[in-house]
Design a protein around this motif. Structure first.
Motif, PDB file in Angstrom:
ATOM      1  N   PRO A  46       0.832  -1.208   0.000  1.00  0.00           N
ATOM      2  CA  PRO A  46       0.000   0.000   0.000  1.00  0.00           C
ATOM      3  C   PRO A  46       0.867   1.258   0.000  1.00  0.00           C
ATOM      4  N   VAL A  47       0.399   2.281  -0.687  1.00  0.00           N
ATOM      5  CA  VAL A  47       1.123   3.559  -0.760  1.00  0.00           C
ATOM      6  C   VAL A  47       0.377   4.568   0.116  1.00  0.00           C
ATOM      7  N   PRO A  48       0.882   4.812   1.331  1.00  0.00           N
ATOM      8  CA  PRO A  48       0.190   5.732   2.241  1.00  0.00           C
ATOM      9  C   PRO A  48       0.478   7.197   1.935  1.00  0.00           C
ATOM     10  N   HIS A  49      -0.484   8.039   2.227  1.00  0.00           N
ATOM     11  CA  HIS A  49      -0.346   9.504   2.234  1.00  0.00           C
ATOM     12  C   HIS A  49       0.094  10.118   0.912  1.00  0.00           C
ATOM     13  N   ALA A  50      -0.157   9.468  -0.209  1.00  0.00           N
ATOM     14  CA  ALA A  50       0.207  10.034  -1.509  1.00  0.00           C
ATOM     15  C   ALA A  50      -0.832  11.069  -1.942  1.00  0.00           C
ATOM     16  N   LEU A  51      -0.389  12.019  -2.737  1.00  0.00           N
ATOM     17  CA  LEU A  51      -1.292  12.968  -3.385  1.00  0.00           C
ATOM     18  C   LEU A  51      -1.719  12.336  -4.709  1.00  0.00           C
ATOM     19  N   VAL A  52      -3.015  12.286  -4.966  1.00  0.00           N
ATOM     20  CA  VAL A  52      -3.547  11.716  -6.202  1.00  0.00           C
ATOM     21  C   VAL A  52      -4.099  12.852  -7.047  1.00  0.00           C
ATOM     22  N   ILE A  53      -3.616  12.947  -8.298  1.00  0.00           N
ATOM     23  CA  ILE A  53      -4.052  13.990  -9.226  1.00  0.00           C
ATOM     24  C   ILE A  53      -4.832  13.318 -10.351  1.00  0.00           C
ATOM     25  N   VAL A  54      -6.067  13.754 -10.564  1.00  0.00           N
ATOM     26  CA  VAL A  54      -6.911  13.212 -11.629  1.00  0.00           C
ATOM     27  C   VAL A  54      -7.117  14.325 -12.643  1.00  0.00           C
ATOM     28  N   SER A  55      -6.730  14.070 -13.893  1.00  0.00           N
ATOM     29  CA  SER A  55      -6.760  15.102 -14.917  1.00  0.00           C
ATOM     30  C   SER A  55      -7.541  14.634 -16.138  1.00  0.00           C
ATOM     31  N   GLY A  56      -8.495  15.458 -16.519  1.00  0.00           N
ATOM     32  CA  GLY A  56      -9.306  15.208 -17.713  1.00  0.00           C
ATOM     33  C   GLY A  56      -9.686  16.557 -18.281  1.00  0.00           C
ATOM     34  N   ALA A  57     -10.976  16.802 -18.462  1.00  0.00           N
ATOM     35  CA  ALA A  57     -11.436  18.121 -18.907  1.00  0.00           C
ATOM     36  C   ALA A  57     -11.089  19.181 -17.867  1.00  0.00           C
ATOM     37  N   THR A  58     -11.092  18.784 -16.595  1.00  0.00           N
ATOM     38  CA  THR A  58     -10.630  19.621 -15.482  1.00  0.00           C
ATOM     39  C   THR A  58      -9.681  18.749 -14.669  1.00  0.00           C
ATOM     40  N   SER A  59      -9.251  19.223 -13.531  1.00  0.00           N
ATOM     41  CA  SER A  59      -8.391  18.433 -12.647  1.00  0.00           C
ATOM     42  C   SER A  59      -8.930  18.474 -11.233  1.00  0.00           C
ATOM     43  N   ALA A  60      -8.623  17.436 -10.477  1.00  0.00           N
ATOM     44  CA  ALA A  60      -9.002  17.377  -9.066  1.00  0.00           C
ATOM     45  C   ALA A  60      -7.932  16.570  -8.332  1.00  0.00           C
ATOM     46  N   ALA A  75     -14.178  14.716  -9.246  1.00  0.00           N
ATOM     47  CA  ALA A  75     -13.333  14.166 -10.307  1.00  0.00           C
ATOM     48  C   ALA A  75     -13.929  14.498 -11.674  1.00  0.00           C
ATOM     49  N   PRO A  76     -13.072  14.812 -12.648  1.00  0.00           N
ATOM     50  CA  PRO A  76     -13.602  15.071 -13.984  1.00  0.00           C
ATOM     51  C   PRO A  76     -14.237  13.801 -14.564  1.00  0.00           C
ATOM     52  N   VAL A  77     -15.296  13.976 -15.318  1.00  0.00           N
ATOM     53  CA  VAL A  77     -16.022  12.847 -15.901  1.00  0.00           C
ATOM     54  C   VAL A  77     -15.437  12.533 -17.273  1.00  0.00           C
ATOM     55  N   GLY A  78     -15.384  11.256 -17.604  1.00  0.00           N
ATOM     56  CA  GLY A  78     -14.855  10.813 -18.890  1.00  0.00           C
ATOM     57  C   GLY A  78     -13.490  10.168 -18.715  1.00  0.00           C
ATOM     58  N   GLU A  79     -12.730  10.130 -19.803  1.00  0.00           N
ATOM     59  CA  GLU A  79     -11.383   9.567 -19.758  1.00  0.00           C
ATOM     60  C   GLU A  79     -10.493  10.484 -18.926  1.00  0.00           C
ATOM     61  N   VAL A  80      -9.775   9.901 -17.966  1.00  0.00           N
ATOM     62  CA  VAL A  80      -8.886  10.685 -17.106  1.00  0.00           C
ATOM     63  C   VAL A  80      -7.521  10.017 -17.000  1.00  0.00           C
ATOM     64  N   ASN A  81      -6.509  10.824 -16.777  1.00  0.00           N
ATOM     65  CA  ASN A  81      -5.167  10.358 -16.467  1.00  0.00           C
ATOM     66  C   ASN A  81      -4.925  10.633 -14.993  1.00  0.00           C
ATOM     67  N   ILE A  82      -4.134   9.776 -14.366  1.00  0.00           N
ATOM     68  CA  ILE A  82      -3.936   9.870 -12.922  1.00  0.00           C
ATOM     69  C   ILE A  82      -2.455   9.918 -12.591  1.00  0.00           C
ATOM     70  N   GLY A  83      -2.104  10.793 -11.664  1.00  0.00           N
ATOM     71  CA  GLY A  83      -0.751  10.864 -11.127  1.00  0.00           C
ATOM     72  C   GLY A  83      -0.767  10.524  -9.647  1.00  0.00           C
ATOM     73  N   VAL A  84       0.292   9.864  -9.188  1.00  0.00           N
ATOM     74  CA  VAL A  84       0.442   9.519  -7.773  1.00  0.00           C
ATOM     75  C   VAL A  84       1.762  10.109  -7.304  1.00  0.00           C
ATOM     76  N   ASN A  85       1.674  11.143  -6.457  1.00  0.00           N
ATOM     77  CA  ASN A  85       2.860  11.880  -6.026  1.00  0.00           C
ATOM     78  C   ASN A  85       3.154  11.583  -4.560  1.00  0.00           C
ATOM     79  N   THR A  86       4.204  10.814  -4.318  1.00  0.00           N
ATOM     80  CA  THR A  86       4.556  10.475  -2.940  1.00  0.00           C
ATOM     81  C   THR A  86       5.417  11.550  -2.281  1.00  0.00           C
ATOM     82  N   ASP A  87       6.124  12.368  -3.056  1.00  0.00           N
ATOM     83  CA  ASP A  87       6.877  13.475  -2.449  1.00  0.00           C
ATOM     84  C   ASP A  87       5.922  14.430  -1.742  1.00  0.00           C
ATOM     85  N   ALA A  88       4.797  14.714  -2.377  1.00  0.00           N
ATOM     86  CA  ALA A  88       3.812  15.623  -1.795  1.00  0.00           C
ATOM     87  C   ALA A  88       3.213  15.040  -0.520  1.00  0.00           C
TER      88      ALA A  88
END
Length: 145
Positions: A46-60, A75-88
């Motif tokens: 498990p990856v604890p305390h990561a920042l999750v970025i969801v990006s599509g038409a908008t971002s959240a 979260a933006p609706v539709g196809e989205v790309n996701i980032g997982v930032n553990t530094d943050a």
């Protein structure tokens, strides 16, 4: 003097009128009512305390808890790309550890899990899904190999 005072009074009025006309033509950002949630793992851990970025038409964004469970509201609706930032998330984890040690908590401290930096940015992570339910919960587990 009368002409000058009328001019001074009319300039701010024109600026306010112009600004209000401009605002009526702008598009308003409408937040979705969708939530994307799931569990983040890296090499099976498990990856604890990561920042999750969801990006599509908008971002959240949202955060993972100590067990790697995340939730992203609006979260933006539709196809989205996701980032997982553990530094943050490193600061969040340090704060949680300090709080538990001050409270006398003797439970085992969670191990911090770093994911490679290429997964931090939604455009380079290669993690994607579809947010289909625009009015409620969508589930997607993020399993980084």
């Amino acid at each position: 003097m009368k002409v000058r005072s009328r001019l001074i009074l009319s300039v701010p009025l024109l600026l306010v009128l112009g600004a209000s006309l401009g605002c009526s033509q702008e598009e308003k950002l409408v937040l979705s009512k969708a939530t994307l949630k799931g569990k983040i793992t890296y090499k099976g851990q498990p990856v604890p305390h990561a920042l999750v970025i969801v990006s599509g038409a908008t971002s959240a964004t949202g955060n993972a808890d100590a067990d790697g469970n995340y939730s992203v509201a609006n979260a933006p609706v539709g196809e989205v790309n996701i980032g997982v930032n553990t530094d943050a998330g490193r600061g969040n984890m340090m704060s949680a550890m300090m709080s538990s040690s001050q409270g006398g908590d003797t439970a085992a401290k969670p191990k911090f899990v770093d994911v490679p930096k290429k997964f931090f940015d939604p455009t380079s992570s290669g993690i994607a899904t579809t947010v289909a339910n625009s009015e409620g919960e969508n589930e997607f587990d993020i399993d980084i190999k």
